[in-house]
Design a protein around this motif. Sequence first.
Motif, PDB file in Angstrom:
ATOM      1  N   MET A  90      14.946  22.113   3.698  1.00  0.00           N
ATOM      2  CA  MET A  90      14.175  21.935   4.979  1.00  0.00           C
ATOM      3  C   MET A  90      12.763  22.291   5.172  1.00  0.00           C
ATOM      4  O   MET A  90      11.673  21.600   5.381  1.00  0.00           O
ATOM      5  N   ALA A  91      12.898  23.805   4.698  1.00  0.00           N
ATOM      6  CA  ALA A  91      11.582  24.205   4.159  1.00  0.00           C
ATOM      7  C   ALA A  91      10.338  23.019   3.102  1.00  0.00           C
ATOM      8  O   ALA A  91       9.077  23.089   3.384  1.00  0.00           O
ATOM      9  N   SER A  92      10.772  22.578   2.224  1.00  0.00           N
ATOM     10  CA  SER A  92      10.129  22.122   1.284  1.00  0.00           C
ATOM     11  C   SER A  92       9.720  21.013   2.020  1.00  0.00           C
ATOM     12  O   SER A  92       8.808  20.248   1.911  1.00  0.00           O
ATOM     13  N   ALA A  93      11.275  20.142   3.015  1.00  0.00           N
ATOM     14  CA  ALA A  93      11.024  18.424   2.624  1.00  0.00           C
ATOM     15  C   ALA A  93       9.304  18.429   4.573  1.00  0.00           C
ATOM     16  O   ALA A  93       8.814  17.837   4.180  1.00  0.00           O
ATOM     17  N   ARG A  94       9.317  19.702   5.016  1.00  0.00           N
ATOM     18  CA  ARG A  94       8.450  19.927   5.845  1.00  0.00           C
ATOM     19  C   ARG A  94       7.155  19.487   5.188  1.00  0.00           C
ATOM     20  O   ARG A  94       7.080  19.373   5.374  1.00  0.00           O
ATOM     21  N   GLN A  95       7.237  20.339   4.371  1.00  0.00           N
ATOM     22  CA  GLN A  95       6.009  21.129   3.323  1.00  0.00           C
ATOM     23  C   GLN A  95       5.075  19.405   2.804  1.00  0.00           C
ATOM     24  O   GLN A  95       4.165  19.111   3.014  1.00  0.00           O
ATOM     25  N   THR A  96       6.096  18.664   2.135  1.00  0.00           N
ATOM     26  CA  THR A  96       5.380  17.224   1.672  1.00  0.00           C
ATOM     27  C   THR A  96       5.832  16.746   2.322  1.00  0.00           C
ATOM     28  O   THR A  96       4.499  15.929   2.496  1.00  0.00           O
ATOM     29  N   VAL A  97       6.500  16.683   3.632  1.00  0.00           N
ATOM     30  CA  VAL A  97       6.045  14.716   4.506  1.00  0.00           C
ATOM     31  C   VAL A  97       5.640  15.040   5.523  1.00  0.00           C
ATOM     32  O   VAL A  97       6.307  15.862   6.525  1.00  0.00           O
ATOM     33  N   GLY A  98       4.716  14.150   6.033  1.00  0.00           N
ATOM     34  CA  GLY A  98       3.241  14.502   7.582  1.00  0.00           C
ATOM     35  C   GLY A  98       4.438  13.425   7.417  1.00  0.00           C
ATOM     36  O   GLY A  98       5.047  12.503   7.743  1.00  0.00           O
ATOM     37  N   PHE A  99       4.232  13.480   8.879  1.00  0.00           N
ATOM     38  CA  PHE A  99       4.171  12.324  10.399  1.00  0.00           C
ATOM     39  C   PHE A  99       3.574  11.019  10.041  1.00  0.00           C
ATOM     40  O   PHE A  99       3.902  10.378  10.048  1.00  0.00           O
ATOM     41  N   GLU A 100       2.438  11.344   8.844  1.00  0.00           N
ATOM     42  CA  GLU A 100       1.782  10.075   9.014  1.00  0.00           C
ATOM     43  C   GLU A 100       2.797   9.273   7.751  1.00  0.00           C
ATOM     44  O   GLU A 100       2.929   8.392   7.945  1.00  0.00           O
ATOM     45  N   ASP A 101       3.753   9.705   7.230  1.00  0.00           N
ATOM     46  CA  ASP A 101       4.563   8.891   5.822  1.00  0.00           C
ATOM     47  C   ASP A 101       5.264   8.795   6.972  1.00  0.00           C
ATOM     48  O   ASP A 101       6.011   7.260   6.410  1.00  0.00           O
ATOM     49  N   VAL A 102       5.872   8.889   8.472  1.00  0.00           N
ATOM     50  CA  VAL A 102       7.066   8.460   9.116  1.00  0.00           C
ATOM     51  C   VAL A 102       6.621   7.142   9.227  1.00  0.00           C
ATOM     52  O   VAL A 102       6.874   5.809   9.600  1.00  0.00           O
ATOM     53  N   VAL A 103       5.064   7.721   9.835  1.00  0.00           N
ATOM     54  CA  VAL A 103       4.462   6.328  10.882  1.00  0.00           C
ATOM     55  C   VAL A 103       4.373   5.064  10.101  1.00  0.00           C
ATOM     56  O   VAL A 103       4.815   3.530   9.911  1.00  0.00           O
ATOM     57  N   LYS A 104       3.991   5.360   8.645  1.00  0.00           N
ATOM     58  CA  LYS A 104       3.759   4.268   8.078  1.00  0.00           C
ATOM     59  C   LYS A 104       4.855   3.640   7.299  1.00  0.00           C
ATOM     60  O   LYS A 104       4.986   2.865   7.244  1.00  0.00           O
ATOM     61  N   GLY A 105       5.853   4.447   7.280  1.00  0.00           N
ATOM     62  CA  GLY A 105       7.166   3.755   6.612  1.00  0.00           C
ATOM     63  C   GLY A 105       7.635   3.189   7.665  1.00  0.00           C
ATOM     64  O   GLY A 105       8.358   1.998   7.515  1.00  0.00           O
ATOM     65  N   LEU A 106       7.638   3.712   8.682  1.00  0.00           N
ATOM     66  CA  LEU A 106       8.063   2.819  10.596  1.00  0.00           C
ATOM     67  C   LEU A 106       6.797   0.843  10.043  1.00  0.00           C
ATOM     68  O   LEU A 106       7.582   0.189  10.331  1.00  0.00           O
ATOM     69  N   PHE A 107       5.412   1.345  10.114  1.00  0.00           N
ATOM     70  CA  PHE A 107       4.516   0.162   9.962  1.00  0.00           C
ATOM     71  C   PHE A 107       5.191  -0.645   9.116  1.00  0.00           C
ATOM     72  O   PHE A 107       5.628  -1.864   9.341  1.00  0.00           O
ATOM     73  N   LYS A 108       5.633  -0.656   7.783  1.00  0.00           N
ATOM     74  CA  LYS A 108       6.604  -1.372   6.594  1.00  0.00           C
ATOM     75  C   LYS A 108       7.668  -1.914   7.421  1.00  0.00           C
ATOM     76  O   LYS A 108       8.008  -3.018   7.550  1.00  0.00           O
ATOM     77  N   SER A 109       8.497  -1.498   8.100  1.00  0.00           N
ATOM     78  CA  SER A 109       9.391  -1.499   9.220  1.00  0.00           C
ATOM     79  C   SER A 109       9.075  -3.182   9.718  1.00  0.00           C
ATOM     80  O   SER A 109       9.805  -3.668  10.204  1.00  0.00           O
ATOM     81  N   LEU A 110       8.280  -2.732  10.527  1.00  0.00           N
ATOM     82  CA  LEU A 110       7.784  -3.574  11.116  1.00  0.00           C
ATOM     83  C   LEU A 110       7.882  -5.499  10.763  1.00  0.00           C
ATOM     84  O   LEU A 110       7.676  -6.483  11.092  1.00  0.00           O
ATOM     85  N   ILE A 111       6.962  -4.050   9.934  1.00  0.00           N
ATOM     86  CA  ILE A 111       5.972  -5.928   8.958  1.00  0.00           C
ATOM     87  C   ILE A 111       8.021  -6.711   8.349  1.00  0.00           C
ATOM     88  O   ILE A 111       7.572  -7.441   8.702  1.00  0.00           O
ATOM     89  N   PHE A 112       8.676  -5.485   8.132  1.00  0.00           N
ATOM     90  CA  PHE A 112       9.768  -6.421   7.018  1.00  0.00           C
ATOM     91  C   PHE A 112      10.424  -7.207   8.247  1.00  0.00           C
ATOM     92  O   PHE A 112      11.097  -8.309   8.348  1.00  0.00           O
ATOM     93  N   GLY A 113      10.597  -6.501   9.541  1.00  0.00           N
ATOM     94  CA  GLY A 113      10.937  -6.911  10.515  1.00  0.00           C
ATOM     95  C   GLY A 113      10.976  -8.592  10.996  1.00  0.00           C
ATOM     96  O   GLY A 113      11.318  -9.251  11.601  1.00  0.00           O
TER      97      GLY A 113
END
Lengths: 251, 279
Positions: free
Chosen positions: B205-228
């Motif tokens: 989890m430490a490694s995950a937190r270090q690598t993945v930012g909040f921005e990445d999550v938001v961008k992923g969700l933005f893609k989902s919105l478009i796919f929807g």
Amino acid sequence: MAQPIARLEDVCVSFGERVVLQNCSLEVPEGSIICIIGLSGAGKSTILRLLDGLLLPNTGHVYLREHDICHMRESQLIEMRTKIGFAFQFAALFDSMTVGENVSLPLREHTTLSEKEIHEIAMHTLDSVGLAHTYHNMPSELSGGMLKRAGFARAVVTNPEMVLFDEPTTGVDPIVTHLLTDTIKRLRKQLNSTAVVISHDLQSIYMMADYVAMLFEGAIIAYGTVDEVRKSTNPIVQQFLQGSEVGPIPL
Amino acid sequence: MAQVLREVEESPAAQAVERVSVGVLASIGRRVSDSFEYMGGLTILTWETLKTIFRLRIRFAETLNQCYLLGYQSLIIVLLTSLFTGMVFSLESALTAVQYGFGSFVGGIVSYTVVRELGPMLSAVVVAGRCCAAIAAELGSMEVTEQIEALKSLGLAPVRFLVVPRLLALMIMLPLLTIFADVIGVKGGQWIAYVQAHIGTQDFMASARQTVGFEDVVKGLFKSLIFGIVIAMIGAYQGLTTTGGAAGVGKSATNAVVTCIIVIFILNFVMSYFLYAGA
Ligand SMILES: Nc1ncnc2c1ncn2[C@@H]1O[C@H](COP(=O)(O)OP(=O)(O)O)[C@@H](O)[C@H]1O
Ligand SMILES: [Mg+2]
């Protein structure tokens, strides 16, 4: 003759190669019951679609009162259709709703009536076609003739100015045919609404029609009161009314 | 010479070649014009739908109902696909990573991929298979049984009545599903990393937190919105343009899913390019 509420003017409709209506003109006088007769596939349903703006002609004009529907925007067409009822040939009830919900839908969407009033009106309308007991049934639980009557109820529930009936009495027993014919006449009497009825049932046509129009090969070949059309000397009309195999109509 | 040429031109073989090549050209031409018509129709429908939404002409009860049918009912299948994909991804990477001595990066690798690509993509593809077909089949069967015309004849716009609730439902639910997919994908990966390569939960989890930012999550969700949006609109467009009875409905449903999945893969690349690489 009263002012026309709807009018087709030199309308041509074709689907691909198949020409269905060719320079077809027809006037629907306000407050009258006009029956359209003609062979299967002649384009009778197509005429009703034109009158409801569900189909636009390739050439020619369709007027409702003085408005040309060919120049209307979709939002105007939708507004206009709230004043016109359409009972479809195969009922076209929404199969995700109960019969009662189908009939109440136009009231619920276009009026500010309370739920109780909507239920009452819908129930009453269903009762007038002998279907009050099916209020809570799904359309898939009804027979063909019953579906047709439910579609009929949905078309008239808002008391529209004009109602288009596509073969309301085809596939319905004689008693119900009588009931439906009476309902159409009563609507006209109570609300002065106009009805355009497609029917093959000559007896009920003779009972209710003010005017009869016969469609043949893309155009109206006979138009007049019941008596005028019955006395027509056109051999095609005579053959059709007599249901004879011999005559000018190709089989 | 001219004589010979004319004879060649008039020979049955030459005529056959000409017929075939004209046939091929005509069919290519038809394909191209069909796909332009498709894109045009889809664009107009989407525009109409968005306009209706902006005018707030929304049927809330039906939208909630669609959220349940299209979103909630897809939850299990989205969770399962995401869980096992996260697990297999971790399985492949963890042992190798440990072997080469960078086991502490596994958490980052797995969660980075899941959040940015696998979560949004997998949920979209799974929901496309389920919902795009369902929308196309439902609207298609309404079209061929004249229910769409009946709706219009009652003065109700099919776009407002049928398309808007489905579009809104997918725009809301697909990002939500993706959040669940992200979480369970990472958790599955973490579990396998522990079982297979003894990478501790905290390290992962430490490694995950270090690598993945909040921005990445938001961008992923933005893609989902478009796919929807893509899933709802392609399903609706296919459904509303169905012709040809029951067979036509089947064809519409199949076409909808195939088109939708292809579009999702292409769009995913394009969006990743602009969201991640281009930035
Ligand atoms: N959407 C359509 N596409 C192709 N042909 C159609 C369509 N609608 C009607 N037709 C054709 O138009 C003709 C007239 O149809 P219709 O108006 O339904 O006849 P009817 O007089 O029996 O009601 C028929 O031959 C039918 O095949
Ligand atoms: Mg017909």
